[in-house]
Design an enzyme around this catalytic site. Structure first.
Site, PDB file in Angstrom:
ATOM      1  N   GLY A 131       0.860  -1.343  -0.055  1.00  0.00           N
ATOM      2  CA  GLY A 131      -0.016  -0.056  -0.029  1.00  0.00           C
ATOM      3  C   GLY A 131       0.661   1.364   0.020  1.00  0.00           C
ATOM      4  N   CYS A 132       0.275   2.401   0.578  1.00  0.00           N
ATOM      5  CA  CYS A 132       0.985   3.762   0.263  1.00  0.00           C
ATOM      6  C   CYS A 132       2.332   3.557   1.011  1.00  0.00           C
ATOM      7  CB  CYS A 132       0.059   4.710   1.065  1.00  0.00           C
ATOM      8  SG  CYS A 132       0.892   6.362   1.336  1.00  0.00           S
TER       9      CYS A 132
END
Length: 164
Positions: A12-13
């Site tokens: 993810g981020c």
């Protein structure tokens, strides 16, 4: 003599993962960037196929690749495909970029441990991908949550107890 090694993961981020990993024992440095994609010199606006990943520098006398993977599976949802929180797309996939057969084997074992734990609803969707060039992200993305402590993140410690 240095006992430092590097590990490459995506979940993810990259901001949230970097922020959590930097506090772990044995982690000496973190850098966010792009890995596993189609173009050289990717940027935030142009990184086709690349995951938002992190390069973790660790001291193998203080921690291990196995410990890094254990924490990795505790701070993001590895059962979602191309998604973490509000972030959707292959940039946000869960991936382990192995550098050799030992790391690949360790990652496969850890995925089995996580699946067998039944802590997550669903099975691990984390991909195992051979290491490719890690491209550092732009300076404004490095140490983002240190500079902007109220910035967006979808990462947090979901399980306080270890899988191993």
């Amino acid at each position: 003599m240095s006992n430092y090694k590097k590990a490459y993961i995506a979940g993810g981020c990259f901001w949230g993962m970097e922020d959590l990993f930097r506090t772990q024992k044995g982690i000496k440095d973190t850098e966010v960037g792009y890995i596993g994609g189609q173009n050289d010199n990717p940027t935030y606006k142009n990184h086709p196929g690349h995951a938002e990943g992190i390069e973790i520098t660790y001291d193998e006398n203080e921690t291990s690749f196995k410990n890094i993977l254990d924490y990795f599976f505790r701070i993001h949802n590895p059962t979602t495909v191309d998604r973490q929180g509000n972030d959707i797309g292959s940039s946000y996939r869960s991936a382990i970029f192995f550098q050799n057969e030992d790391e690949k084997t360790e990652a496969e074992k850890m995925i089995n441990i996580v699946n067998d734990s039944n802590k997550w609803e669903g099975k691990v969707a984390t991909t195992l991908e051979p290491y490719s060039t890690f491209w550092a992200a732009e300076p404004e993305h490095q140490d983002y949550l240190v500079r902007k402590p109220d910035g967006y993140t979808c990462h947090f410690e979901r399980f306080s107890d270890s899988f191993i």
